[in-house]
Design an enzyme around this catalytic site. Structure first.
Site, mmCIF file in Angstrom:
data_model
loop_
_atom_site.group_PDB
_atom_site.id
_atom_site.type_symbol
_atom_site.label_atom_id
_atom_site.label_comp_id
_atom_site.label_asym_id
_atom_site.label_seq_id
_atom_site.Cartn_x
_atom_site.Cartn_y
_atom_site.Cartn_z
ATOM 1 N N HIS A 1 2.077 4.108 -2.884
ATOM 2 C CA HIS A 1 1.795 5.533 -2.523
ATOM 3 C C HIS A 1 3.170 6.483 -3.949
ATOM 4 O O HIS A 1 2.972 7.406 -4.701
ATOM 5 C CB HIS A 1 1.946 6.402 -1.412
ATOM 6 C CG HIS A 1 0.505 6.186 -1.225
ATOM 7 N ND1 HIS A 1 -0.851 6.749 -1.588
ATOM 8 C CD2 HIS A 1 0.426 5.732 -0.456
ATOM 9 C CE1 HIS A 1 -1.668 6.791 -0.280
ATOM 10 N NE2 HIS A 1 -0.979 5.688 0.583
ATOM 11 N N HIS A 14 0.829 -0.874 0.115
ATOM 12 C CA HIS A 14 -0.143 0.138 0.536
ATOM 13 C C HIS A 14 1.152 1.355 -0.097
ATOM 14 O O HIS A 14 0.985 2.033 -1.159
ATOM 15 C CB HIS A 14 -1.038 0.123 1.234
ATOM 16 C CG HIS A 14 -1.230 1.575 1.549
ATOM 17 N ND1 HIS A 14 -3.883 1.023 1.359
ATOM 18 C CD2 HIS A 14 -1.307 2.093 1.869
ATOM 19 C CE1 HIS A 14 -3.304 2.227 1.718
ATOM 20 N NE2 HIS A 14 -2.231 3.077 2.132
ATOM 21 N N GLU A 15 1.964 1.320 0.685
ATOM 22 C CA GLU A 15 2.815 2.627 1.458
ATOM 23 C C GLU A 15 3.459 3.315 -0.034
ATOM 24 O O GLU A 15 3.672 3.713 -0.605
ATOM 25 C CB GLU A 15 3.795 2.649 2.447
ATOM 26 C CG GLU A 15 3.025 2.334 3.682
ATOM 27 C CD GLU A 15 1.864 3.559 4.285
ATOM 28 O OE1 GLU A 15 2.108 5.165 3.105
ATOM 29 O OE2 GLU A 15 1.059 3.327 4.281
#
EC number: 3.4.24.-
Length: 632
Positions: free
Chosen positions: A431, A427-428
């Site tokens: 980004h 998820h990170e």
């Protein structure tokens, strides 16, 4: 001194720091709601189908090189407007050329006015996005009138409005060029704050002259647009932080409850990482450092990562003990750093194969003369001491390192280390992917609106969920995000990701009642989850760790969905809406497969209310379950 006291060019374009699987909308520890300062989503996007109907002369443009064609599009669509080409254009792995422009006024940027043009493989215009300012403009340059405040006042204004713990009592100003300055001698930020005089298109349709004050506070990396006359007023804020052998939980094991650790030998993909994970082509390492990433403990939450502890083994055996019941977390820091290093490199290699390469702005020290700017591996901080129950990723423009911080989660006993939840790391890292692709590698401020920021969260969940699919899964499989670190079967999202409207009732118009990016992101990922399963049902599912391509197209539905979503990020405009991102995915499929999946995509979008009649209004979105006639 001529003109202005000012600081460092394109380098000062903001970085996006995205924090999260755990929802947080406040400036860390300062009690300031950054949602109140988000930019409005004001872009338009003309898809390939719309352009053929509404702008046939643009659609048929070709000849010359792709940069010349793209420049001609901007000139024709925006006659009389001054602009500059941002130096980050490239030809993507799918054959689409991406060119980015920034509007200027009196020699200064209008910092949130962008134009992106996508040129197809045939040399013709595929689509374009536009957020140029078209209302009345000032007659004279502010430099001529000296109609702005001292930049030091702007720094104090940002500090006051956002409650930033920066001490600038003894600060001095260093001029970098006519419009940019650096604030020397401050304390409290991780690096010297910077200021840039620029315009800002406001939500009310007027233009404001601002000082863009850049402050890296660690868990927040901020671009604060302070009014150049009234420095007590902050118009908008962009936050960049959004947030050998290896003994690890191998992909796709999502967390310690669903699999066992294994010793993997040389797990890298040499196409994506030709120097392996522990070399940058010039230096070979016996620690968790290489061309793509550098991983270490960061117990105190500081910024001196190079001198922090990381495991080292001259025999390259990164094999360290770990069990979920071990405590305290420091007792297994070697295993934590190794797991984080492994997961981040796996993401790098997969995204590289899907199109996030050097010229697209990926994270590498050595770009091997393949385009883009090097010198920007991802800094991976395990057991970061600056917080708990969260994670974040800072995405500066291409050429500056990304930074991921993962924390200890205290919702279970013993506490849990989020390095061991793959979904958090994926998820990170996503980004970084979305912020580098959307608007171009040199612009990391394109996903700071409420809806666009929500999509940033949704993309992170989507890739994390797609990667963790199990071999026996079918479209009835439901997935929860963040259940292990949260110590909760509900995870940290409102609903599981599911193709059942009973299990997950979210639709496009659900966004009307949400004013928080994680909630909006859950809606976006719910829509993309429908896309994922429609394509898997048509093309099957490859359960291996990497896609198999045929003529540049993934042969299975899982990786095809990921590829189309990734390509759509690069095609869509800066600060996109759901409708524009939907159209960009459809255009990505038109380019990649000649529209072979048009109906599968439309049916997925329409099921969740993003059909042909869907319309964006920030407070009153219109839903639609309609699909094109040929798909009925």
């Amino acid at each position: 001194m001529h003109g202005l006291l000012l600081a460092a060019g394109l380098l000062s374009l903001p970085l996006r720091v995205l924090a999260h699987p755990q929802p947080s909308t406040s400036l860390t520890s300062q009690g300031v709601d950054l949602n109140a300062y988000r930019m409005a989503d004001r872009s338009s996007y003309m898809s390939s189908d719309e352009m053929k109907l509404e702008q046939p002369s643009i659609s048929s443009l070709s000849g010359g090189n792709y940069v010349e064609t793209a420049t001609e599009v901007v000139k024709r669509m925006m006659p009389g407007v001054t602009f500059r080409m941002v130096d980050d254009h490239y030809v993507g792995e799918s054959g689409i050329s991406h060119v980015y422009f920034r509007q200027t006024m009196h020699g200064m940027d209008i910092d949130n006015s962008d134009f992106n043009v996508n040129i197809g493989k045939d040399g013709k215009v595929l689509s374009f996005g536009n957020s140029f300012y078209t209302n009345p403009t000032p007659d004279k340059a502010p430099v001529e009138k000296r109609d702005f405040s001292d930049p030091m006042k702007a720094l104090h204004g940002a500090r006051k409005a956002l409650n930033l713990p920066i001490n600038a009592d003894k600060a001095t100003i260093k001029s970098m060029n006519e419009h940019e300055v650096m604030f020397m001698g401050t304390s409290g930020a991780l690096s010297d704050p910077q200021g840039k005089l620029c315009y800002m298109a406001k939500e009310d349709g007027t233009l404001a002259l601002t000082w863009r004050v850049e402050t890296d506070m660690g868990d927040n990396w901020l671009l604060s647009y302070v009014d150049a006359k009234d420095t007590d007023k902050v118009h908008n804020v962009v936050d960049y932080v959004s947030h050998a052998t290896y003994q690890v939980y191998p992909w796709p094991v999502p967390d310690p409850t669903e699999g066992k650790r294994a010793v993997l030998q040389n797990p890298w993909n040499l196409k994506a990482s030709p120097f392996t994970w522990i070399s940058d082509g010039k230096n070979n390492y016996s620690t968790t450092r290489g061309n793509n990433a550098i991983a270490q403990a960061n117990f105190d939450g500081g910024s001196d990562y190079l001198n922090n502890y990381r495991p080292n083994n001259k025999n390259l055996k990164f094999e360290y003990p770990y069990a979920p019941n071990m405590s305290p977390p420091k007792s297994y820091i070697d295993a934590s750093v190794t797991q984080l290093f492994y997961s981040a490199n796996m993401v790098h290699d997969l995204y590289y194969m899907l199109g996030f390469t050097e010229k697209a702005g990926n994270f590498q020290v050595n770009n091997r003369n393949q385009g883009g700017k090097g010198g920007d591996f991802v800094i991976l901080n395990a057991q970061d001491g600056s917080g708990t129950n969260n994670a974040n990723f800072a995405t500066p423009p291409d050429g500056q390192p990304g930074r991921m911080r993962v924390y200890i989660w205290t919702k279970a006993k013993p506490a849990r280390d989020s390095s061991f939840e793959a979904g958090t790391v994926i998820h990170e890292y996503t980004h970084g992917l979305s912020n580098r692709l959307c608007g171009g590698p040199a612009n990391s401020a394109c996903l700071n609106g409420m809806e666009s920021g929500g999509m940033g969260e949704g993309w992170g969940d989507f890739f994390a969920t797609a990667i963790r699919l199990k071999p026996n899964d079918n479209r009835n499989a439901n997935y929860v995000h963040g259940e292990w670190v949260n110590n909760s079967p509900r995870g940290n999202r409102m609903f599981p990701y599911s193709t059942s409207l009973q299990t997950n009732p979210l639709v496009y118009t659900s966004c009307n009642k949400y004013n928080e990016v994680h909630a909006i992101g859950t809606v976006w990922c719910s829509i993309l989850y429908e896309v994922l399963w429609n394509l898997i049902d048509k093309h099957g599912k490859n359960d291996g760790p990497t896609p198999v391509f045929e003529n540049g197209v993934p042969k299975d539905g899982k990786y095809l969905a990921m590829k189309l979503v990734l390509d759509g990020m690069a095609i869509q405009p800066c600060k996109p809406t759901f409708v524009q991102a939907r159209n960009a995915i459809l255009d990505a499929d038109m380019n990649l497969t000649k529209g072979a999946n048009k109906c599968e995509l439309w049916k997925a979008f329409a099921k969740r209310g993003l059909g042909t009649g869907a319309k964006y209004d920030p407070k009153n979105r219109t839903g639609s379950k309609a699909v094109p006639k040929e798909c009925q």
